[in-house]
Design an enzyme around this catalytic site. Structure first.
Site, PDB file in Angstrom:
ATOM      1  N   CYS A  50      42.369  49.935  21.606  1.00  0.00           N
ATOM      2  CA  CYS A  50      43.543  50.576  20.928  1.00  0.00           C
ATOM      3  C   CYS A  50      44.908  50.631  21.765  1.00  0.00           C
ATOM      4  O   CYS A  50      45.906  50.275  21.559  1.00  0.00           O
ATOM      5  CB  CYS A  50      43.594  51.997  20.780  1.00  0.00           C
ATOM      6  SG  CYS A  50      42.251  52.331  19.268  1.00  0.00           S
ATOM      7  N   HIS A  97      41.380  45.064  39.283  1.00  0.00           N
ATOM      8  CA  HIS A  97      41.977  45.540  37.717  1.00  0.00           C
ATOM      9  C   HIS A  97      40.596  45.818  36.906  1.00  0.00           C
ATOM     10  O   HIS A  97      40.594  46.851  36.275  1.00  0.00           O
ATOM     11  CB  HIS A  97      43.026  44.587  37.232  1.00  0.00           C
ATOM     12  CG  HIS A  97      43.406  44.921  35.793  1.00  0.00           C
ATOM     13  ND1 HIS A  97      44.385  46.161  35.741  1.00  0.00           N
ATOM     14  CD2 HIS A  97      43.230  44.733  34.825  1.00  0.00           C
ATOM     15  CE1 HIS A  97      44.590  46.188  34.605  1.00  0.00           C
ATOM     16  NE2 HIS A  97      43.640  45.216  33.819  1.00  0.00           N
TER      17      HIS A  97
END
Length: 436
Positions: A50, A97
């Protein structure tokens, strides 16, 4: 060889941009197939949730990888691609990351549990699609392991909230006590179930559930002593609801401005209707905010709820980052030898070839030896070879990633007259500078 991630998330792009890059499972498979056919990338994983869409790649040529990546994404995304919303990280920054993502430190709600499962799913889908190999199999498994460790060794999972619980907290902030609230949950998926659970935990006596599939809506409603509203009739119930939380998989708005405006003419409650849209793509037309007594929140508004626990989560996040750096160093050590692997393989193969040739010649001159005696001599020859190679191999491995690396490669190849044209040795050793 170079590690690259190109992505966008809740920090870099608003929801109306992110929803354009919300990839279905079938579309992810299609993208992976396209990348698999590319000569520019040897490995690929596509993560789409999302709040983020990220493409992780192993580029064959560092100087060409970035251009090839942008060209590939442009072909996939078309006119929707805009560089200003994307970030690009390479080498160790790409790895770090990924670890931050898997541990939920880069999530909208720090500590939420869904992202780790989403990273697992993205990796496994890429693996069965044939777009991962040694590099990503190693890195993604370590990232997943690190994410699990952080959830068990810190309190980050307990101090944080999920998107669904944040939605409930936001609803309580507006309407107060839930004990008398009329609550409608639109959608019967996992997010809706989590939201319903949080609603009940926070004092809601029951809920109404609607979904395109009546059976799915009933299944969810039964779990929480709720009632089912037929999907075609849900707008009639919205009229006098206090809170509507919507989380469907629709690709278009299911609550429209004109539709809601007409329905609200029948509303008798004086308090505002609170709409909380946690779906991506959005379920509610944002123009409904023009209507009187309507309050709309979308997933971006949850950032305000997140701030309430920011202090404690930051403390946990710092502890988690320390663990991540430890794991990155361990991974770096594990992968460090790759830049020296070609010369180590050639050195081992040459010694092994000579050993086998001399062994065969010796055994031919000693036909009286039994099979067991021959085997003992062969084992002894292998042990001698490994003894002779041990120190050179250690020193070669220690030179990997240092300023001495090129000198050691050259010297070893010259001293032992290794074949520099072996297929195991790429045309350009810089292909192995994956960590930069």
């Amino acid at each position: 060889m170079q590690l690259i991630v190109l992505g966008l998330n809740h920090k870099t792009a608003p929801v109306e941009v992110r929803e354009k890059f919300n990839f279905s499972r079938s579309r992810i498979k299609h993208v992976l197939r396209l990348l698999k056919e590319s000569d520019d990338f040897s490995e690929a994983v596509l993560l789409s949730t999302c709040n983020r869409t990220e493409l992780y790649l192993v580029a064959q040529e560092p100087e060409d990888g970035m251009e090839a990546l942008h060209n590939a994404v442009k072909r996939i995304a078309g006119k929707a691609f805009d560089k200003e919303y994307f970030y690009t990280l390479t080498g160790v920054h790409c790895v770090r990351h990924l670890f931050l993502v898997a541990s939920s430190l880069d999530s909208l709600i720090v500590g939420e549990g869904q992202i780790l499962s989403q990273v697992k799913d993205a990796y496994h889908l890429a693996r069965i699609s044939g777009t991962t190999s040694f590099m990503f199999n190693t890195i993604f498994n370590q990232a997943i392991s690190s994410g699990k460790k952080i959830r068990t060794r810190t309190q980050i999972a307990y101090r944080s909230v999920s998107v669904s619980s944040a939605a409930v907290d936001l609803a309580i902030e507006v309407v107060g006590d839930l004990s008398d609230a009329d609550i409608l949950v639109i959608g019967a998926g996992k997010m809706s179930e989590l939201t319903a659970r949080h609603l009940m935990d926070k004092g809601a006596p029951s809920i109404f559930v609607t979904n395109r599939s009546y059976d799915h809506a009933k299944e969810l409603a039964d779990k929480f002593n709720g009632s089912v509203i037929r999907f075609d009739d849900f707008i009639d119930h919205v009229v006098n609801a206090d809170i509507v939380i919507t989380s469907t998989g629709a690709t278009h708005y299911i609550i429209h401005h004109d539709q809601l405006a007409l329905a609200l003419e029948e509303r008798v409650k004086p308090n505002p209707l609170v709409l909380i849209d946690i779906a991506v793509p959005r379920d509610v037309d944002p123009e409904v905010t023009d209507l009187d007594r309507v309050v709309l929140y979308n997933i971006d508004d949850l950032k305000n709820v997140v701030d309430t626990n920011k202090e404690l989560r930051n403390q946990d996040a710092e502890a988690a980052k320390f663990l991540i750096e430890e794991d990155i160093e361990a991974l770096k050590e594990r992968l460090r030898y790759l830049s020296m692997r070609p010369v180590m393989v050639r050195l081992h193969d040459k010694f092994d070839f000579l050993r086998e040739r001399i062994l065969a010649k010796t055994l031919r001159k000693m036909p009286e030896l039994t099979e067991e005696q021959q085997h003992k001599i062969e084992v002894m020859s292998e042990r001698l070879m490994y003894k002779f190679l041990r120190d050179p191999m250690i020193n070669i491995n220690m030179a990997a990633g240092t300023e001495e690396e090129e000198h050691v490669k050259t010297d070893i190849s010259r001293f032992f007259m290794l074949d520099d044209k072996d297929e195991d040795n790429p045309d350009d050793e810089k292909n192995y500078n994956y960590w930069n």
